[in-house]
Design an enzyme around this catalytic site. Structure first.
Site, PDB file in Angstrom:
ATOM      1  N   HIS A 112       0.831  -1.214   0.000  1.00 55.05           N
ATOM      2  CA  HIS A 112       0.000   0.000   0.000  1.00 55.05           C
ATOM      3  C   HIS A 112       0.866   1.265   0.000  1.00 55.05           C
ATOM      4  O   HIS A 112       0.433   2.323   0.482  1.00 55.05           O
ATOM      5  CB  HIS A 112      -0.933   0.031   1.216  1.00 55.05           C
ATOM      6  CG  HIS A 112      -1.801  -1.163   1.351  1.00 55.05           C
ATOM      7  ND1 HIS A 112      -3.057  -1.251   0.771  1.00 55.05           N
ATOM      8  CD2 HIS A 112      -1.601  -2.348   1.987  1.00 55.05           C
ATOM      9  CE1 HIS A 112      -3.591  -2.425   1.048  1.00 55.05           C
ATOM     10  NE2 HIS A 112      -2.725  -3.111   1.782  1.00 55.05           N
TER      11      HIS A 112
ATOM     12  N   LYS B 243      19.983  16.731 -13.659  1.00 58.59           N
ATOM     13  CA  LYS B 243      18.851  15.842 -13.420  1.00 58.59           C
ATOM     14  C   LYS B 243      18.924  14.633 -14.349  1.00 58.59           C
ATOM     15  O   LYS B 243      19.192  14.764 -15.539  1.00 58.59           O
ATOM     16  CB  LYS B 243      17.540  16.581 -13.645  1.00 58.59           C
ATOM     17  CG  LYS B 243      16.321  15.870 -13.072  1.00 58.59           C
ATOM     18  CD  LYS B 243      15.090  16.778 -13.175  1.00 58.59           C
ATOM     19  CE  LYS B 243      13.938  16.264 -12.342  1.00 58.59           C
ATOM     20  NZ  LYS B 243      13.448  14.960 -12.793  1.00 58.59           N
TER      21      LYS B 243
ATOM     22  N   SER C 150      16.646  16.799 -18.012  1.00 60.72           N
ATOM     23  CA  SER C 150      15.873  18.042 -18.029  1.00 60.72           C
ATOM     24  C   SER C 150      16.559  19.080 -18.900  1.00 60.72           C
ATOM     25  O   SER C 150      17.791  19.154 -18.948  1.00 60.72           O
ATOM     26  CB  SER C 150      15.715  18.587 -16.607  1.00 60.72           C
ATOM     27  OG  SER C 150      15.123  19.871 -16.621  1.00 60.72           O
TER      28      SER C 150
ATOM     29  N   GLU D 223      10.012   4.726 -18.220  1.00 64.13           N
ATOM     30  CA  GLU D 223       8.909   5.482 -18.807  1.00 64.13           C
ATOM     31  C   GLU D 223       8.543   4.943 -20.187  1.00 64.13           C
ATOM     32  O   GLU D 223       7.354   4.867 -20.545  1.00 64.13           O
ATOM     33  CB  GLU D 223       9.285   6.959 -18.874  1.00 64.13           C
ATOM     34  CG  GLU D 223       9.383   7.603 -17.491  1.00 64.13           C
ATOM     35  CD  GLU D 223      10.133   8.923 -17.494  1.00 64.13           C
ATOM     36  OE1 GLU D 223      10.486   9.413 -18.589  1.00 64.13           O
ATOM     37  OE2 GLU D 223      10.384   9.459 -16.393  1.00 64.13           O
TER      38      GLU D 223
END
Length: 461
Positions: free
Chosen positions: A186, A322, A316, A329
Protein backbone atom coordinates in the site's frame (compact mmCIF):
# COMPACT_ATOMS: atom_id res chain seq x y z
CA UNK A 1 6.29 9.94 -63.99
CA UNK A 2 5.58 7.40 -66.70
CA UNK A 3 2.51 5.18 -66.52
CA UNK A 4 1.20 2.00 -68.07
CA UNK A 5 -2.42 0.89 -68.42
CA UNK A 6 -3.57 -2.07 -66.31
CA UNK A 7 -6.99 -3.72 -66.53
CA UNK A 8 -9.30 -5.51 -64.11
CA UNK A 9 -13.01 -6.34 -64.10
CA UNK A 10 -13.87 -2.70 -63.39
CA UNK A 11 -11.92 -1.41 -66.41
CA UNK A 12 -8.64 0.34 -67.16
CA UNK A 13 -6.46 2.32 -64.76
CA UNK A 14 -3.06 4.02 -64.89
CA UNK A 15 -0.26 2.46 -62.80
CA UNK A 16 3.21 3.99 -62.31
CA UNK A 17 5.53 2.24 -64.72
CA UNK A 18 8.21 1.53 -62.11
CA UNK A 19 5.81 -0.28 -59.78
CA UNK A 20 5.04 -3.99 -59.93
CA UNK A 21 1.47 -3.89 -58.67
CA UNK A 22 -1.59 -4.04 -60.89
CA UNK A 23 -5.03 -2.53 -61.26
CA UNK A 24 -6.61 -3.70 -58.00
CA UNK A 25 -3.72 -2.42 -55.90
CA UNK A 26 -3.86 0.93 -57.67
CA UNK A 27 -7.60 1.24 -57.05
CA UNK A 28 -7.11 0.55 -53.34
CA UNK A 29 -4.28 3.08 -53.18
CA UNK A 30 -6.55 5.74 -54.68
CA UNK A 31 -9.75 4.78 -52.85
CA UNK A 32 -8.35 4.64 -49.31
CA UNK A 33 -6.27 7.76 -48.60
CA UNK A 34 -6.67 7.07 -44.88
CA UNK A 35 -3.83 7.39 -42.40
CA UNK A 36 -0.16 6.53 -42.67
CA UNK A 37 -0.37 3.02 -41.21
CA UNK A 38 0.80 0.64 -43.94
CA UNK A 39 -0.05 -3.05 -44.04
CA UNK A 40 2.59 -4.58 -41.75
CA UNK A 41 5.59 -6.02 -43.53
CA UNK A 42 5.15 -9.17 -41.44
CA UNK A 43 1.76 -9.73 -43.06
CA UNK A 44 3.20 -9.18 -46.54
CA UNK A 45 6.04 -11.65 -45.87
CA UNK A 46 3.57 -14.17 -44.49
CA UNK A 47 1.42 -13.78 -47.61
CA UNK A 48 4.51 -14.56 -49.67
CA UNK A 49 5.20 -17.68 -47.59
CA UNK A 50 1.60 -18.72 -48.17
CA UNK A 51 1.65 -18.04 -51.94
CA UNK A 52 4.88 -20.01 -52.35
CA UNK A 53 3.42 -22.91 -50.35
CA UNK A 54 0.08 -22.81 -52.17
CA UNK A 55 1.80 -22.87 -55.56
CA UNK A 56 3.81 -25.94 -54.61
CA UNK A 57 0.72 -27.66 -53.20
CA UNK A 58 -1.30 -26.90 -56.34
CA UNK A 59 1.54 -28.21 -58.48
CA UNK A 60 1.84 -31.45 -56.51
CA UNK A 61 -1.92 -31.92 -56.71
CA UNK A 62 -1.72 -31.56 -60.50
CA UNK A 63 -3.56 -28.24 -60.59
CA UNK A 64 -0.71 -25.89 -61.57
CA UNK A 65 2.10 -26.18 -64.10
CA UNK A 66 5.38 -26.91 -62.31
CA UNK A 67 7.15 -24.06 -64.12
CA UNK A 68 4.50 -21.62 -63.01
CA UNK A 69 4.85 -22.86 -59.45
CA UNK A 70 8.59 -22.29 -59.71
CA UNK A 71 8.03 -18.74 -60.96
CA UNK A 72 5.65 -18.00 -58.10
CA UNK A 73 8.18 -19.39 -55.61
CA UNK A 74 10.94 -17.24 -57.11
CA UNK A 75 8.86 -14.07 -56.82
CA UNK A 76 7.65 -14.98 -53.33
CA UNK A 77 11.23 -15.43 -52.17
CA UNK A 78 12.01 -11.88 -53.30
CA UNK A 79 9.26 -10.66 -51.00
CA UNK A 80 10.26 -12.94 -48.11
CA UNK A 81 13.80 -11.57 -48.37
CA UNK A 82 12.38 -8.03 -48.24
CA UNK A 83 13.75 -7.05 -51.65
CA UNK A 84 10.55 -5.40 -52.91
CA UNK A 85 9.21 -3.18 -50.10
CA UNK A 86 8.33 -0.26 -52.36
CA UNK A 87 5.74 -2.36 -54.19
CA UNK A 88 3.40 -2.79 -51.19
CA UNK A 89 1.87 0.67 -50.63
CA UNK A 90 -1.54 -0.17 -49.17
CA UNK A 91 -2.79 1.10 -45.84
CA UNK A 92 -4.41 -0.84 -43.01
CA UNK A 93 -7.66 1.08 -43.42
CA UNK A 94 -9.02 -0.75 -46.47
CA UNK A 95 -11.52 -3.54 -46.97
CA UNK A 96 -11.99 -5.48 -43.73
CA UNK A 97 -11.24 -8.80 -45.39
CA UNK A 98 -7.81 -7.64 -46.54
CA UNK A 99 -8.75 -8.49 -50.15
CA UNK A 100 -6.74 -5.65 -51.63
CA UNK A 101 -3.55 -6.63 -49.83
CA UNK A 102 -4.06 -10.21 -50.98
CA UNK A 103 -4.36 -8.92 -54.53
CA UNK A 104 -1.38 -6.60 -54.05
CA UNK A 105 0.74 -9.67 -53.27
CA UNK A 106 -0.83 -11.65 -56.11
CA UNK A 107 -0.17 -8.84 -58.62
CA UNK A 108 3.44 -8.26 -57.56
CA UNK A 109 4.19 -11.99 -57.63
CA UNK A 110 2.63 -12.30 -61.09
CA UNK A 111 4.66 -9.33 -62.37
CA UNK A 112 7.98 -10.54 -60.96
CA UNK A 113 7.23 -14.15 -61.87
CA UNK A 114 6.43 -13.23 -65.46
CA UNK A 115 9.73 -11.39 -65.78
CA UNK A 116 11.48 -14.50 -64.51
CA UNK A 117 9.58 -16.76 -66.94
CA UNK A 118 10.52 -14.45 -69.80
CA UNK A 119 14.19 -14.62 -68.79
CA UNK A 120 13.88 -18.40 -68.72
CA UNK A 121 12.64 -18.35 -72.29
CA UNK A 122 9.22 -19.66 -71.30
CA UNK A 123 6.04 -18.67 -73.11
CA UNK A 124 4.00 -19.26 -69.95
CA UNK A 125 2.55 -16.33 -68.03
CA UNK A 126 1.12 -15.96 -64.56
CA UNK A 127 -2.31 -14.52 -63.85
CA UNK A 128 -2.70 -12.97 -60.38
CA UNK A 129 -6.09 -14.60 -59.79
CA UNK A 130 -6.01 -17.79 -61.83
CA UNK A 131 -2.48 -18.87 -60.90
CA UNK A 132 -1.12 -17.02 -57.87
CA UNK A 133 -4.50 -17.08 -56.10
CA UNK A 134 -5.46 -20.58 -57.30
CA UNK A 135 -7.55 -22.56 -54.78
CA UNK A 136 -7.66 -19.50 -52.53
CA UNK A 137 -9.83 -16.57 -51.49
CA UNK A 138 -8.86 -13.42 -49.66
CA UNK A 139 -11.24 -14.67 -46.99
CA UNK A 140 -8.99 -17.60 -46.11
CA UNK A 141 -5.60 -16.22 -47.17
CA UNK A 142 -5.67 -13.07 -45.03
CA UNK A 143 -6.42 -14.88 -41.74
CA UNK A 144 -3.81 -17.47 -42.69
CA UNK A 145 -1.16 -14.80 -43.30
CA UNK A 146 -2.24 -13.06 -40.11
CA UNK A 147 -1.73 -16.25 -38.09
CA UNK A 148 1.62 -17.01 -39.70
CA UNK A 149 2.81 -13.48 -38.91
CA UNK A 150 1.56 -13.69 -35.33
CA UNK A 151 3.23 -17.03 -34.63
CA UNK A 152 6.55 -15.94 -36.12
CA UNK A 153 6.45 -12.69 -34.16
CA UNK A 154 5.60 -14.34 -30.86
CA UNK A 155 8.01 -17.25 -31.11
CA UNK A 156 10.92 -15.51 -32.81
CA UNK A 157 10.73 -12.00 -31.35
CA UNK A 158 8.64 -11.69 -28.18
CA UNK A 159 9.59 -14.89 -26.36
CA UNK A 160 13.35 -14.45 -26.97
CA UNK A 161 13.10 -10.91 -25.54
CA UNK A 162 11.31 -12.20 -22.45
CA UNK A 163 13.97 -14.88 -22.04
CA UNK A 164 16.73 -12.26 -22.17
CA UNK A 165 15.24 -10.07 -19.43
CA UNK A 166 14.34 -13.14 -17.40
CA UNK A 167 18.00 -14.20 -17.49
CA UNK A 168 19.18 -10.79 -16.28
CA UNK A 169 16.65 -10.80 -13.45
CA UNK A 170 17.80 -14.28 -12.41
CA UNK A 171 21.37 -12.98 -12.12
CA UNK A 172 20.25 -10.01 -10.02
CA UNK A 173 17.97 -12.20 -7.92
CA UNK A 174 20.85 -14.54 -7.04
CA UNK A 175 23.38 -11.74 -6.53
CA UNK A 176 21.21 -9.84 -4.05
CA UNK A 177 19.55 -12.74 -2.25
CA UNK A 178 21.04 -11.71 1.10
CA UNK A 179 20.57 -7.93 0.86
CA UNK A 180 17.91 -7.36 3.52
CA UNK A 181 15.61 -4.37 2.91
CA UNK A 182 12.28 -3.11 4.06
CA UNK A 183 9.18 -4.32 2.24
CA UNK A 184 6.29 -2.10 1.27
CA UNK A 185 2.58 -2.70 0.81
CA UNK A 186 0.00 0.00 0.00
CA UNK A 187 3.05 2.27 -0.49
CA UNK A 188 3.57 1.97 3.29
CA UNK A 189 6.33 0.28 5.27
CA UNK A 190 5.91 -3.47 5.72
CA UNK A 191 8.03 -6.34 7.02
CA UNK A 192 11.51 -7.05 5.62
CA UNK A 193 12.48 -9.13 2.65
CA UNK A 194 15.64 -9.34 0.59
CA UNK A 195 16.25 -7.47 -2.62
CA UNK A 196 16.75 -10.86 -4.25
CA UNK A 197 13.31 -11.97 -3.05
CA UNK A 198 11.76 -8.77 -4.40
CA UNK A 199 13.40 -9.32 -7.79
CA UNK A 200 12.31 -12.98 -7.73
CA UNK A 201 8.72 -11.75 -7.93
CA UNK A 202 9.56 -9.90 -11.14
CA UNK A 203 11.36 -12.97 -12.47
CA UNK A 204 8.35 -15.19 -11.78
CA UNK A 205 6.07 -12.74 -13.58
CA UNK A 206 8.11 -13.21 -16.73
CA UNK A 207 8.15 -16.99 -16.27
CA UNK A 208 4.36 -17.00 -16.08
CA UNK A 209 3.95 -14.66 -19.04
CA UNK A 210 6.37 -16.77 -21.05
CA UNK A 211 4.32 -19.89 -20.31
CA UNK A 212 1.00 -18.24 -21.12
CA UNK A 213 2.23 -16.76 -24.41
CA UNK A 214 3.76 -20.08 -25.45
CA UNK A 215 0.50 -21.86 -24.65
CA UNK A 216 -1.69 -19.32 -26.42
CA UNK A 217 0.40 -19.39 -29.60
CA UNK A 218 -0.50 -23.05 -30.13
CA UNK A 219 -4.08 -22.03 -30.90
CA UNK A 220 -2.90 -19.48 -33.47
CA UNK A 221 -1.17 -22.27 -35.40
CA UNK A 222 -4.52 -23.35 -36.83
CA UNK A 223 -4.77 -21.96 -40.38
CA UNK A 224 -7.88 -21.00 -42.35
CA UNK A 225 -6.38 -21.85 -45.75
CA UNK A 226 -8.61 -24.18 -47.73
CA UNK A 227 -11.85 -22.55 -46.59
CA UNK A 228 -11.88 -20.23 -49.64
CA UNK A 229 -14.87 -17.85 -49.73
CA UNK A 230 -17.19 -18.93 -46.90
CA UNK A 231 -15.54 -21.99 -45.38
CA UNK A 232 -16.84 -24.68 -47.76
CA UNK A 233 -13.58 -24.95 -49.68
CA UNK A 234 -15.20 -24.18 -53.07
CA UNK A 235 -12.63 -24.36 -55.95
CA UNK A 236 -9.97 -25.97 -53.75
CA UNK A 237 -8.78 -29.58 -53.85
CA UNK A 238 -9.86 -31.59 -50.75
CA UNK A 239 -6.20 -32.14 -49.86
CA UNK A 240 -5.13 -28.58 -50.59
CA UNK A 241 -5.26 -27.28 -47.01
CA UNK A 242 -3.15 -30.11 -45.56
CA UNK A 243 -0.60 -29.83 -48.37
CA UNK A 244 -0.26 -26.07 -47.94
CA UNK A 245 0.26 -26.40 -44.18
CA UNK A 246 2.97 -28.98 -44.82
CA UNK A 247 4.75 -26.62 -47.21
CA UNK A 248 4.40 -23.64 -44.85
CA UNK A 249 6.01 -25.73 -42.13
CA UNK A 250 8.89 -26.56 -44.46
CA UNK A 251 9.47 -22.86 -45.08
CA UNK A 252 9.03 -21.61 -41.51
CA UNK A 253 10.19 -24.53 -39.39
CA UNK A 254 6.96 -24.20 -37.37
CA UNK A 255 4.08 -26.63 -36.80
CA UNK A 256 1.00 -25.10 -38.38
CA UNK A 257 -2.08 -27.24 -38.89
CA UNK A 258 -5.23 -26.96 -40.98
CA UNK A 259 -8.05 -25.49 -38.91
CA UNK A 260 -10.57 -28.30 -38.30
CA UNK A 261 -13.55 -26.00 -38.92
CA UNK A 262 -13.05 -23.45 -41.68
CA UNK A 263 -16.37 -21.71 -40.98
CA UNK A 264 -14.96 -20.79 -37.58
CA UNK A 265 -11.56 -19.88 -39.01
CA UNK A 266 -12.98 -17.27 -41.38
CA UNK A 267 -15.41 -15.54 -39.06
CA UNK A 268 -13.83 -15.80 -35.63
CA UNK A 269 -10.51 -14.57 -34.33
CA UNK A 270 -10.80 -15.78 -30.75
CA UNK A 271 -7.32 -17.35 -30.95
CA UNK A 272 -5.83 -13.93 -31.67
CA UNK A 273 -7.82 -12.32 -28.86
CA UNK A 274 -6.58 -15.03 -26.50
CA UNK A 275 -2.95 -14.68 -27.58
CA UNK A 276 -3.09 -10.90 -27.34
CA UNK A 277 -4.56 -11.33 -23.87
CA UNK A 278 -1.31 -13.09 -22.95
CA UNK A 279 0.58 -10.12 -24.41
CA UNK A 280 -1.56 -7.80 -22.32
CA UNK A 281 -0.62 -9.88 -19.28
CA UNK A 282 3.05 -9.38 -20.16
CA UNK A 283 2.42 -5.66 -20.60
CA UNK A 284 0.80 -5.51 -17.15
CA UNK A 285 3.83 -7.28 -15.64
CA UNK A 286 6.24 -4.94 -17.41
CA UNK A 287 4.24 -1.94 -16.17
CA UNK A 288 4.58 -3.23 -12.61
CA UNK A 289 8.29 -4.06 -12.89
CA UNK A 290 9.18 -0.73 -14.52
CA UNK A 291 7.16 1.20 -11.94
CA UNK A 292 8.83 -0.69 -9.08
CA UNK A 293 12.26 0.10 -10.53
CA UNK A 294 11.57 3.80 -10.93
CA UNK A 295 10.05 4.08 -7.44
CA UNK A 296 12.96 2.23 -5.85
CA UNK A 297 15.44 4.37 -7.81
CA UNK A 298 13.63 7.65 -7.08
CA UNK A 299 15.74 10.47 -5.75
CA UNK A 300 18.67 10.72 -5.69
CA UNK A 301 18.29 12.52 -2.35
CA UNK A 302 14.59 13.11 -1.83
CA UNK A 303 13.10 9.80 -2.97
CA UNK A 304 13.34 6.16 -1.93
CA UNK A 305 16.70 5.65 -3.60
CA UNK A 306 17.22 2.00 -2.58
CA UNK A 307 18.58 1.07 -5.99
CA UNK A 308 20.77 2.84 -8.51
CA UNK A 309 20.05 2.60 -12.24
CA UNK A 310 22.20 3.76 -15.16
CA UNK A 311 22.21 7.44 -16.10
CA UNK A 312 21.67 7.29 -19.86
CA UNK A 313 21.01 10.92 -20.80
CA UNK A 314 20.31 14.33 -19.23
CA UNK A 315 16.81 14.39 -17.82
CA UNK A 316 15.87 18.04 -18.03
CA UNK A 317 16.27 20.99 -20.37
CA UNK A 318 16.18 23.40 -17.41
CA UNK A 319 17.39 21.51 -14.31
CA UNK A 320 21.14 20.84 -14.55
CA UNK A 321 22.32 17.41 -13.43
CA UNK A 322 18.85 15.84 -13.42
CA UNK A 323 18.66 12.23 -14.57
CA UNK A 324 15.34 10.46 -15.12
CA UNK A 325 14.25 6.79 -15.31
CA UNK A 326 13.55 7.09 -19.03
CA UNK A 327 13.72 3.38 -19.86
CA UNK A 328 11.03 2.75 -17.25
CA UNK A 329 8.91 5.48 -18.81
CA UNK A 330 9.26 3.98 -22.27
CA UNK A 331 8.22 0.55 -20.99
CA UNK A 332 5.16 1.92 -19.23
CA UNK A 333 4.07 3.87 -22.32
CA UNK A 334 4.38 0.68 -24.37
CA UNK A 335 2.26 -1.12 -21.80
CA UNK A 336 -0.42 1.56 -22.13
CA UNK A 337 -0.38 1.17 -25.92
CA UNK A 338 -0.68 -2.61 -25.69
CA UNK A 339 -3.67 -2.31 -23.36
CA UNK A 340 -5.33 0.06 -25.84
CA UNK A 341 -4.55 -2.33 -28.67
CA UNK A 342 -6.19 -5.13 -26.70
CA UNK A 343 -9.43 -3.18 -26.54
CA UNK A 344 -9.31 -2.60 -30.31
CA UNK A 345 -8.58 -6.26 -31.02
CA UNK A 346 -11.34 -7.48 -28.72
CA UNK A 347 -13.93 -5.23 -30.33
CA UNK A 348 -12.75 -5.98 -33.87
CA UNK A 349 -12.89 -9.72 -33.24
CA UNK A 350 -16.51 -9.39 -32.12
CA UNK A 351 -17.49 -8.19 -35.60
CA UNK A 352 -17.82 -11.57 -37.31
CA UNK A 353 -21.01 -11.09 -39.27
CA UNK A 354 -22.31 -14.34 -40.73
CA UNK A 355 -19.46 -16.10 -42.58
CA UNK A 356 -16.69 -13.51 -42.34
CA UNK A 357 -15.04 -11.17 -39.88
CA UNK A 358 -14.36 -7.92 -41.71
CA UNK A 359 -12.02 -6.22 -39.21
CA UNK A 360 -8.99 -8.37 -40.00
CA UNK A 361 -6.39 -5.72 -40.96
CA UNK A 362 -6.87 -3.73 -37.74
CA UNK A 363 -6.54 -6.92 -35.71
CA UNK A 364 -3.30 -7.84 -37.48
CA UNK A 365 -1.89 -4.31 -37.24
CA UNK A 366 -2.51 -3.95 -33.52
CA UNK A 367 -1.37 -7.47 -32.68
CA UNK A 368 1.93 -7.07 -34.50
CA UNK A 369 2.48 -3.58 -33.11
CA UNK A 370 1.97 -4.85 -29.56
CA UNK A 371 4.37 -7.72 -30.16
CA UNK A 372 7.11 -5.57 -31.64
CA UNK A 373 6.77 -2.78 -29.08
CA UNK A 374 6.89 -5.21 -26.18
CA UNK A 375 9.93 -7.05 -27.56
CA UNK A 376 11.83 -3.84 -28.36
CA UNK A 377 11.05 -2.17 -25.03
CA UNK A 378 11.92 -5.28 -23.02
CA UNK A 379 15.30 -5.62 -24.71
CA UNK A 380 16.04 -1.90 -24.28
CA UNK A 381 14.94 -1.98 -20.64
CA UNK A 382 17.18 -5.00 -20.06
CA UNK A 383 20.26 -3.54 -21.76
CA UNK A 384 19.98 0.08 -20.62
CA UNK A 385 18.47 -0.28 -17.16
CA UNK A 386 18.22 -3.70 -15.50
CA UNK A 387 21.71 -4.92 -16.37
CA UNK A 388 23.14 -1.88 -14.58
CA UNK A 389 20.79 -2.03 -11.59
CA UNK A 390 22.65 -2.02 -8.25
CA UNK A 391 21.64 -1.72 -4.58
CA UNK A 392 22.23 1.50 -2.67
CA UNK A 393 23.39 -0.33 0.44
CA UNK A 394 23.57 2.74 2.67
CA UNK A 395 20.01 3.81 1.91
CA UNK A 396 18.67 0.26 2.23
CA UNK A 397 20.26 -0.08 5.68
CA UNK A 398 18.92 3.31 6.81
CA UNK A 399 15.33 2.49 5.87
CA UNK A 400 15.58 -0.96 7.40
CA UNK A 401 16.72 0.42 10.77
CA UNK A 402 14.11 3.19 10.73
CA UNK A 403 11.15 0.96 9.90
CA UNK A 404 8.47 0.56 12.56
CA UNK A 405 7.13 -2.60 10.94
CA UNK A 406 9.97 -4.67 12.37
CA UNK A 407 7.73 -4.69 15.42
CA UNK A 408 5.70 -7.41 13.68
CA UNK A 409 8.29 -9.94 14.85
CA UNK A 410 7.17 -9.29 18.45
CA UNK A 411 3.56 -10.41 17.89
CA UNK A 412 4.18 -14.03 18.99
CA UNK A 413 6.00 -12.88 22.13
CA UNK A 414 4.02 -9.90 23.51
CA UNK A 415 0.85 -9.92 21.39
CA UNK A 416 -0.45 -7.74 18.57
CA UNK A 417 -1.85 -4.98 20.80
CA UNK A 418 1.32 -4.52 22.85
CA UNK A 419 3.39 -4.52 19.64
CA UNK A 420 1.08 -1.83 18.24
CA UNK A 421 1.63 0.26 21.41
CA UNK A 422 5.39 0.14 20.79
CA UNK A 423 5.04 1.14 17.12
CA UNK A 424 2.68 4.04 17.80
CA UNK A 425 4.69 5.44 20.69
CA UNK A 426 7.97 5.11 18.79
CA UNK A 427 6.43 6.99 15.88
CA UNK A 428 4.98 9.76 18.05
CA UNK A 429 8.17 10.14 20.12
CA UNK A 430 10.49 9.79 17.10
CA UNK A 431 12.34 7.07 19.02
CA UNK A 432 13.50 3.58 18.14
CA UNK A 433 11.44 0.44 18.62
CA UNK A 434 13.96 -0.92 21.08
CA UNK A 435 14.03 2.24 23.19
CA UNK A 436 10.24 2.31 23.31
CA UNK A 437 9.84 -1.39 24.14
CA UNK A 438 12.22 -1.03 27.07
CA UNK A 439 10.59 2.22 28.24
CA UNK A 440 7.15 0.55 28.25
CA UNK A 441 8.57 -2.36 30.24
CA UNK A 442 7.41 -4.87 27.66
CA UNK A 443 10.87 -6.24 26.80
CA UNK A 444 14.48 -6.03 27.89
CA UNK A 445 17.14 -4.93 25.43
CA UNK A 446 18.40 -8.52 25.17
CA UNK A 447 14.92 -9.85 24.50
CA UNK A 448 14.35 -7.23 21.79
CA UNK A 449 17.66 -8.09 20.12
CA UNK A 450 16.75 -11.77 20.25
CA UNK A 451 13.28 -11.41 18.76
CA UNK A 452 13.80 -8.63 16.19
CA UNK A 453 16.30 -9.88 13.62
CA UNK A 454 15.53 -8.51 10.14
CA UNK A 455 17.51 -11.23 8.34
CA UNK A 456 15.60 -14.01 10.12
CA UNK A 457 12.33 -12.26 9.32
CA UNK A 458 13.01 -12.78 5.59
CA UNK A 459 13.30 -16.57 6.01
CA UNK A 460 10.70 -17.42 8.68
CA UNK A 461 10.93 -20.89 10.22
Amino acid sequence: MEYRIEKDTIGEIKVPNDKYWGAQTQRSKENFPIGDEKMPVEVIRSFAILKKSAAKANSELGLLDAKKAEAIAYAADQIIEDKLPEHFPLVVWQTGSGTQSNMNVNEVIAHVGNKWLEEQGSELSLHPNDDVNKSQSSNDTYPTAMHIAAVLKLEDTVLPAVKTLKGTLKEKMDAYQDVVKIGRTHLQDATPLTLGQEISGWHRMLEKSETMIAESVQHVKELAIGGTAVGTGLNAHPDFSEEVCKEINNVTGKEFISAPNKFHALTSHDETVYAHGALKGLAADMMKIANDVRWLASGPRCGIGEIIIPANEPGSSIMPGKVNPTQCEAVTMVAAQVMGNDASIGFAASQGNFELNVFKPVIAYNFLQSSQLLADSILSFDERCVQGLEPNYEQIEKYLKDSLMLVTALNPHIGYENAAKIAKKAYNDNSTLKETAVELGLLTEDEFEKYVNPKEMTYPK
